[in-house]
Design a protein around this motif. Structure first.
Motif, mmCIF file in Angstrom:
data_model
loop_
_atom_site.group_PDB
_atom_site.id
_atom_site.type_symbol
_atom_site.label_atom_id
_atom_site.label_comp_id
_atom_site.label_asym_id
_atom_site.label_seq_id
_atom_site.Cartn_x
_atom_site.Cartn_y
_atom_site.Cartn_z
ATOM 1 N N LEU A 12 0.743 -1.361 0.076
ATOM 2 C CA LEU A 12 -0.045 -0.026 -0.034
ATOM 3 C C LEU A 12 0.842 1.301 0.064
ATOM 4 O O LEU A 12 0.671 2.345 -0.761
ATOM 5 C CB LEU A 12 -1.024 -0.058 1.281
ATOM 6 C CG LEU A 12 -1.957 -1.064 1.074
ATOM 7 C CD1 LEU A 12 -1.802 -2.270 1.131
ATOM 8 C CD2 LEU A 12 -3.022 -0.592 2.159
ATOM 9 N N ARG A 13 1.988 1.047 0.648
ATOM 10 C CA ARG A 13 2.945 2.319 0.686
ATOM 11 C C ARG A 13 3.636 2.744 -0.482
ATOM 12 O O ARG A 13 3.603 3.555 -1.135
ATOM 13 C CB ARG A 13 4.049 1.939 1.768
ATOM 14 C CG ARG A 13 5.037 3.159 1.863
ATOM 15 C CD ARG A 13 6.170 2.797 2.863
ATOM 16 N NE ARG A 13 6.817 3.839 3.323
ATOM 17 C CZ ARG A 13 7.252 4.214 4.329
ATOM 18 N NH1 ARG A 13 7.202 3.439 5.467
ATOM 19 N NH2 ARG A 13 8.013 5.170 4.566
ATOM 20 N N GLU A 14 3.708 1.498 -1.236
ATOM 21 C CA GLU A 14 4.577 1.612 -2.874
ATOM 22 C C GLU A 14 3.440 2.256 -3.634
ATOM 23 O O GLU A 14 3.805 3.115 -4.297
ATOM 24 C CB GLU A 14 4.532 0.055 -3.121
ATOM 25 C CG GLU A 14 6.001 -0.500 -2.435
ATOM 26 C CD GLU A 14 6.308 -1.852 -2.697
ATOM 27 O OE1 GLU A 14 5.656 -2.236 -3.805
ATOM 28 O OE2 GLU A 14 6.792 -2.568 -1.942
ATOM 29 N N ALA A 15 2.074 1.933 -3.377
ATOM 30 C CA ALA A 15 1.362 2.548 -4.238
ATOM 31 C C ALA A 15 0.826 3.958 -3.899
ATOM 32 O O ALA A 15 0.391 4.914 -4.822
ATOM 33 C CB ALA A 15 0.185 1.621 -4.239
ATOM 34 N N LEU A 16 0.627 4.323 -2.614
ATOM 35 C CA LEU A 16 0.034 5.588 -2.254
ATOM 36 C C LEU A 16 0.942 6.588 -1.340
ATOM 37 O O LEU A 16 0.674 7.536 -1.046
ATOM 38 C CB LEU A 16 -0.986 5.286 -1.269
ATOM 39 C CG LEU A 16 -2.336 4.400 -1.925
ATOM 40 C CD1 LEU A 16 -3.234 3.992 -0.520
ATOM 41 C CD2 LEU A 16 -2.926 5.057 -3.021
#
Length: 84
Positions: A12-16
């Motif tokens: 999720l961190r990679e995406a957002l």
């Protein structure tokens, strides 16, 4: 309205990104926050969709979507942990 710190971990961190601030009406639940984030952008919708299993914590305590988010809380979203 209350300002929250929303943090993302793992995929999720990679995406957002690592974190963002979000205004949430007083008395709103974690599920309502997730729905509001899904409506924020197509990327949020893809990552936080209800079709994906996503865990959440409020002030570092795992919670379900019926949990009321207190003013000034830190909310973290992350994928479920799998063992091997």
């Amino acid at each position: 309205m209350t300002v929250l710190q929303v943090r993302y971990f793992a995929s999720l961190r990679e995406a957002l990104g690592a974190h963002e601030q979000f205004d949430l009406p007083a008395g709103a639940t974690l599920g309502e926050l997730r729905d509001a984030l899904v409506a924020r952008s197509p990327r949020h919708a893809d990552v936080l969709t209800r079709r994906r299993s996503v865990r959440a914590a409020v002030n570092q305590v795992l919670c379900d979507e019926d949990t009321v988010v207190p003013a000034g809380a830190e909310v973290a979203f992350f994928p479920p942990v799998t063992g091997g």
